[in-house]
Enzyme design. Sequence first.
Site, PDB file in Angstrom:
ATOM      1  N   TYR A 107       0.847  -1.210   0.000  1.00  0.00           N
ATOM      2  CA  TYR A 107       0.000   0.000   0.000  1.00  0.00           C
ATOM      3  C   TYR A 107       0.876   1.251   0.000  1.00  0.00           C
ATOM      4  O   TYR A 107       0.722   2.126  -0.854  1.00  0.00           O
ATOM      5  CB  TYR A 107      -0.893  -0.044   1.236  1.00  0.00           C
ATOM      6  CG  TYR A 107      -1.899   1.079   1.345  1.00  0.00           C
ATOM      7  CD1 TYR A 107      -3.089   1.049   0.630  1.00  0.00           C
ATOM      8  CD2 TYR A 107      -1.677   2.160   2.210  1.00  0.00           C
ATOM      9  CE1 TYR A 107      -4.027   2.072   0.757  1.00  0.00           C
ATOM     10  CE2 TYR A 107      -2.611   3.176   2.346  1.00  0.00           C
ATOM     11  CZ  TYR A 107      -3.785   3.134   1.622  1.00  0.00           C
ATOM     12  OH  TYR A 107      -4.707   4.139   1.751  1.00  0.00           O
ATOM     13  N   GLU A 137       4.202   1.745  -0.586  1.00  0.00           N
ATOM     14  CA  GLU A 137       5.086   1.937  -1.734  1.00  0.00           C
ATOM     15  C   GLU A 137       4.276   2.082  -3.019  1.00  0.00           C
ATOM     16  O   GLU A 137       4.679   2.795  -3.935  1.00  0.00           O
ATOM     17  CB  GLU A 137       6.085   0.783  -1.851  1.00  0.00           C
ATOM     18  CG  GLU A 137       7.077   0.711  -0.697  1.00  0.00           C
ATOM     19  CD  GLU A 137       8.073   1.865  -0.668  1.00  0.00           C
ATOM     20  OE1 GLU A 137       8.041   2.743  -1.555  1.00  0.00           O
ATOM     21  OE2 GLU A 137       8.902   1.894   0.257  1.00  0.00           O
ATOM     22  N   VAL A 190     -12.084   2.651  13.569  1.00  0.00           N
ATOM     23  CA  VAL A 190     -13.353   3.278  13.966  1.00  0.00           C
ATOM     24  C   VAL A 190     -14.532   2.318  13.772  1.00  0.00           C
ATOM     25  O   VAL A 190     -15.281   2.057  14.728  1.00  0.00           O
ATOM     26  CB  VAL A 190     -13.567   4.636  13.261  1.00  0.00           C
ATOM     27  CG1 VAL A 190     -14.983   5.154  13.501  1.00  0.00           C
ATOM     28  CG2 VAL A 190     -12.535   5.657  13.742  1.00  0.00           C
ATOM     29  N   PHE A 234     -14.252  -0.595  16.430  1.00  0.00           N
ATOM     30  CA  PHE A 234     -14.604  -0.224  17.812  1.00  0.00           C
ATOM     31  C   PHE A 234     -16.113   0.019  17.947  1.00  0.00           C
ATOM     32  O   PHE A 234     -16.738  -0.401  18.922  1.00  0.00           O
ATOM     33  CB  PHE A 234     -13.833   1.031  18.249  1.00  0.00           C
ATOM     34  CG  PHE A 234     -12.382   0.785  18.587  1.00  0.00           C
ATOM     35  CD1 PHE A 234     -11.815  -0.485  18.500  1.00  0.00           C
ATOM     36  CD2 PHE A 234     -11.569   1.845  19.020  1.00  0.00           C
ATOM     37  CE1 PHE A 234     -10.469  -0.700  18.813  1.00  0.00           C
ATOM     38  CE2 PHE A 234     -10.228   1.634  19.343  1.00  0.00           C
ATOM     39  CZ  PHE A 234      -9.678   0.362  19.236  1.00  0.00           C
ATOM     40  N   ARG A 238      -3.472   8.470  16.301  1.00  0.00           N
ATOM     41  CA  ARG A 238      -3.995   8.778  14.974  1.00  0.00           C
ATOM     42  C   ARG A 238      -4.798  10.071  15.115  1.00  0.00           C
ATOM     43  O   ARG A 238      -5.173  10.484  16.217  1.00  0.00           O
ATOM     44  CB  ARG A 238      -4.913   7.666  14.452  1.00  0.00           C
ATOM     45  CG  ARG A 238      -4.229   6.317  14.200  1.00  0.00           C
ATOM     46  CD  ARG A 238      -3.262   6.345  13.029  1.00  0.00           C
ATOM     47  NE  ARG A 238      -2.763   5.020  12.699  1.00  0.00           N
ATOM     48  CZ  ARG A 238      -1.709   4.434  13.277  1.00  0.00           C
ATOM     49  NH1 ARG A 238      -1.045   5.066  14.256  1.00  0.00           N
ATOM     50  NH2 ARG A 238      -1.312   3.248  12.896  1.00  0.00           N
ATOM     51  N   ARG A 267       0.665   9.682  14.228  1.00  0.00           N
ATOM     52  CA  ARG A 267       0.295  10.269  12.946  1.00  0.00           C
ATOM     53  C   ARG A 267      -0.599  11.474  13.181  1.00  0.00           C
ATOM     54  O   ARG A 267      -1.610  11.373  13.863  1.00  0.00           O
ATOM     55  CB  ARG A 267      -0.443   9.240  12.097  1.00  0.00           C
ATOM     56  CG  ARG A 267      -0.622   9.693  10.682  1.00  0.00           C
ATOM     57  CD  ARG A 267      -1.401   8.719   9.874  1.00  0.00           C
ATOM     58  NE  ARG A 267      -0.683   7.528   9.513  1.00  0.00           N
ATOM     59  CZ  ARG A 267      -1.288   6.356   9.340  1.00  0.00           C
ATOM     60  NH1 ARG A 267      -2.571   6.224   9.547  1.00  0.00           N
ATOM     61  NH2 ARG A 267      -0.592   5.319   8.962  1.00  0.00           N
TER      62      ARG A 267
HETATM   63  P1  NAD Z   1     -12.510   1.804   0.466  1.00  0.00           P
HETATM   64  O1  NAD Z   1     -11.724   0.547   0.522  1.00  0.00           O
HETATM   65  O2  NAD Z   1     -13.790   1.908   1.214  1.00  0.00           O
HETATM   66  O3  NAD Z   1     -12.822   2.192  -1.042  1.00  0.00           O
HETATM   67  C1  NAD Z   1     -11.961   1.889  -2.105  1.00  0.00           C
HETATM   68  C2  NAD Z   1     -12.804   1.479  -3.307  1.00  0.00           C
HETATM   69  O4  NAD Z   1     -11.920   1.136  -4.390  1.00  0.00           O
HETATM   70  C3  NAD Z   1     -13.672   0.259  -3.019  1.00  0.00           C
HETATM   71  O5  NAD Z   1     -14.989   0.489  -3.455  1.00  0.00           O
HETATM   72  C4  NAD Z   1     -13.013  -0.850  -3.853  1.00  0.00           C
HETATM   73  O6  NAD Z   1     -13.923  -1.847  -4.265  1.00  0.00           O
HETATM   74  C5  NAD Z   1     -12.421  -0.042  -4.993  1.00  0.00           C
HETATM   75  N1  NAD Z   1     -11.313  -0.723  -5.658  1.00  0.00           N
HETATM   76  C6  NAD Z   1     -10.267  -1.366  -5.074  1.00  0.00           C
HETATM   77  N2  NAD Z   1      -9.445  -1.860  -6.012  1.00  0.00           N
HETATM   78  C7  NAD Z   1      -9.984  -1.526  -7.217  1.00  0.00           C
HETATM   79  C8  NAD Z   1      -9.606  -1.765  -8.556  1.00  0.00           C
HETATM   80  N3  NAD Z   1      -8.487  -2.458  -8.867  1.00  0.00           N
HETATM   81  N4  NAD Z   1     -10.383  -1.266  -9.558  1.00  0.00           N
HETATM   82  C9  NAD Z   1     -11.521  -0.585  -9.273  1.00  0.00           C
HETATM   83  N5  NAD Z   1     -11.935  -0.337  -8.017  1.00  0.00           N
HETATM   84  C10 NAD Z   1     -11.163  -0.795  -6.994  1.00  0.00           C
HETATM   85  O7  NAD Z   1     -11.494   2.957   0.920  1.00  0.00           O
HETATM   86  P2  NAD Z   1     -11.758   4.486   1.280  1.00  0.00           P
HETATM   87  O8  NAD Z   1     -11.539   4.666   2.719  1.00  0.00           O
HETATM   88  O9  NAD Z   1     -13.022   4.956   0.650  1.00  0.00           O
HETATM   89  O10 NAD Z   1     -10.513   5.147   0.538  1.00  0.00           O
HETATM   90  C11 NAD Z   1     -10.645   5.717  -0.776  1.00  0.00           C
HETATM   91  C12 NAD Z   1      -9.268   6.167  -1.236  1.00  0.00           C
HETATM   92  O11 NAD Z   1      -8.724   7.107  -0.307  1.00  0.00           O
HETATM   93  C13 NAD Z   1      -8.250   5.026  -1.368  1.00  0.00           C
HETATM   94  O12 NAD Z   1      -7.453   5.234  -2.506  1.00  0.00           O
HETATM   95  C14 NAD Z   1      -7.440   5.157  -0.113  1.00  0.00           C
HETATM   96  O13 NAD Z   1      -6.130   4.668  -0.290  1.00  0.00           O
HETATM   97  C15 NAD Z   1      -7.458   6.657   0.130  1.00  0.00           C
HETATM   98  N6  NAD Z   1      -7.248   6.963   1.555  1.00  0.00           N
HETATM   99  C16 NAD Z   1      -8.229   6.712   2.465  1.00  0.00           C
HETATM  100  C17 NAD Z   1      -7.990   6.973   3.814  1.00  0.00           C
HETATM  101  C18 NAD Z   1      -9.038   6.742   4.863  1.00  0.00           C
HETATM  102  O14 NAD Z   1      -8.727   6.934   6.058  1.00  0.00           O
HETATM  103  N7  NAD Z   1     -10.258   6.383   4.563  1.00  0.00           N
HETATM  104  C19 NAD Z   1      -6.743   7.479   4.216  1.00  0.00           C
HETATM  105  C20 NAD Z   1      -5.767   7.679   3.249  1.00  0.00           C
HETATM  106  C21 NAD Z   1      -6.033   7.439   1.915  1.00  0.00           C
HETATM  107  N1  UDP Z   2      -6.389  -0.788  15.785  1.00  0.00           N
HETATM  108  C1  UDP Z   2      -6.773  -1.326  17.011  1.00  0.00           C
HETATM  109  N2  UDP Z   2      -7.811  -2.199  17.049  1.00  0.00           N
HETATM  110  C2  UDP Z   2      -8.508  -2.569  15.930  1.00  0.00           C
HETATM  111  C3  UDP Z   2      -8.116  -2.015  14.685  1.00  0.00           C
HETATM  112  C4  UDP Z   2      -7.048  -1.137  14.662  1.00  0.00           C
HETATM  113  O1  UDP Z   2      -6.178  -1.009  18.048  1.00  0.00           O
HETATM  114  O2  UDP Z   2      -9.451  -3.375  16.052  1.00  0.00           O
HETATM  115  C5  UDP Z   2      -5.273   0.180  15.762  1.00  0.00           C
HETATM  116  C6  UDP Z   2      -4.198  -0.131  14.735  1.00  0.00           C
HETATM  117  O3  UDP Z   2      -3.241  -1.025  15.282  1.00  0.00           O
HETATM  118  C7  UDP Z   2      -3.634   1.249  14.490  1.00  0.00           C
HETATM  119  C8  UDP Z   2      -4.841   2.182  14.640  1.00  0.00           C
HETATM  120  O4  UDP Z   2      -5.801   1.428  15.388  1.00  0.00           O
HETATM  121  O5  UDP Z   2      -2.680   1.583  15.450  1.00  0.00           O
HETATM  122  C9  UDP Z   2      -5.452   2.608  13.321  1.00  0.00           C
HETATM  123  O6  UDP Z   2      -5.678   1.443  12.548  1.00  0.00           O
HETATM  124  P1  UDP Z   2      -6.428   1.469  11.143  1.00  0.00           P
HETATM  125  O7  UDP Z   2      -6.319   0.089  10.570  1.00  0.00           O
HETATM  126  O8  UDP Z   2      -7.766   2.067  11.285  1.00  0.00           O
HETATM  127  O9  UDP Z   2      -5.596   2.507  10.257  1.00  0.00           O
HETATM  128  P2  UDP Z   2      -4.032   2.750   9.984  1.00  0.00           P
HETATM  129  O10 UDP Z   2      -3.219   1.864  10.877  1.00  0.00           O
HETATM  130  O11 UDP Z   2      -3.845   2.434   8.555  1.00  0.00           O
HETATM  131  O12 UDP Z   2      -3.854   4.175  10.333  1.00  0.00           O
END
Ligand code: NAD
Ligand code: UDP
Length: 309
Positions: free
Chosen positions: A144, A146, A187, A190, A210, A276
């Site tokens: 993810y 890289e 989120v 929990f 976070r 973060r």
């Molecule tokens: P999500 O997993 O709910 O949504 C991602 C969507 O992309 C899904 O509907 C999935 O089916 C689709 N998808 C995955 N691979 C695909 C492919 N090869 N072709 C077409 N569709 C594909 O994630 P999200 O939380 O809605 O995140 C959306 C974007 O924002 C992502 O690119 C994610 O990396 C980025 N992002 C999200 C967060 C967050 O906290 N939610 C943080 C940082 C970056």
């Molecule tokens: N986490 C946790 N319990 C869970 C799921 C996640 O303590 O059931 C922690 C996880 O180890 C991380 C933080 O919550 O420290 C955020 O995790 P998440 O997977 O939501 O996002 P990311 O680690 O990608 O920021």
Amino acid sequence: MKRILVTGGAGFIGSHLCQRLLDIGHDVLCVDNFFAGSRDNVAHLLNHPHFEIMRHDVTEPLRVEVEQIYNLACPASPVFYQSDPIKTTKTNVLGALHMLGLARNLGATVLQASTSEIYGDPEVHPQPESYRGLVSTTGLRACYDEGKRCAETLFFDYWRQHSVAIKVVRIFNTYGPRMRSDDGRVVPSFITQALRGEDVTVFGDGSQTRSFCYVDDLVAGLIAMMESPEAFIGPVNMGNPHEVTVRELAETVIRLAGSHSHIVHQPLPDDDPRQRCPDITLARDQLDWQPTVGLEEGLTRTISYFSGR
Ligand code: NAD
Ligand code: UDP
């Protein structure tokens, strides 16, 4: 009215973005392979006259006519993106190449949903865009992290080499309604546990931090970035700078859900970032954007969504 492509549009953030773009009056084409997202997330939009949905995998080329592209396709939950890590890298790299090629052919503007994960396990805190990160190339999160880093590189090279209009947004942890209850992110996990009265699983001692942004704020930021002057390409951080420990988050969710759940500790996953928090000075200065929904307000709305299911 603009014709806009949202890849990953049936996912959590994508579904809210599609809705907001339609509300503003645009024509929206949602593309998704439904790996992590679902039709249910956009079911309420299917009869909208300016909404279209297409099953398509962004690792394959796509030919459509649009003026703007939001490239969100990629599973964001560690559980989902680590379940098929090779596919995750392909989605990030080939997806970026295909969307940049499409934007180049069409003269469209393309926005990349990048991530705070490109900073890895950061030694600089809070993280400004100038920080180059501490990322493992071989760990479980590398597919993810890289993949997203390479996508940013491709965006900047298409901008330099082919003058493609790009926008790069580094999204920090975002939450809200329409996350999956089995998503694995903290989120929804929990909240689901608290509402069911099950143990709330804090990984490690819960002292890792976070900063959580409510989805409506993030979507407003993405649209502000897309509509900003062409010269402002980013990368720009978007997130809520209010930082909490994971343990504090667990306690807050239990309290707001009115739950009697207990906190239990489970092993910390490998490479889990210690801290973060976004430095959002650039977004404030350039886009006049900052989050408006506080953590308790956002959690209350999200708990209400999950309890209604
Ligand atoms: P999500 O997993 O709910 O949504 C991602 C969507 O992309 C899904 O509907 C999935 O089916 C689709 N998808 C995955 N691979 C695909 C492919 N090869 N072709 C077409 N569709 C594909 O994630 P999200 O939380 O809605 O995140 C959306 C974007 O924002 C992502 O690119 C994610 O990396 C980025 N992002 C999200 C967060 C967050 O906290 N939610 C943080 C940082 C970056
Ligand atoms: N986490 C946790 N319990 C869970 C799921 C996640 O303590 O059931 C922690 C996880 O180890 C991380 C933080 O919550 O420290 C955020 O995790 P998440 O997977 O939501 O996002 P990311 O680690 O990608 O920021």
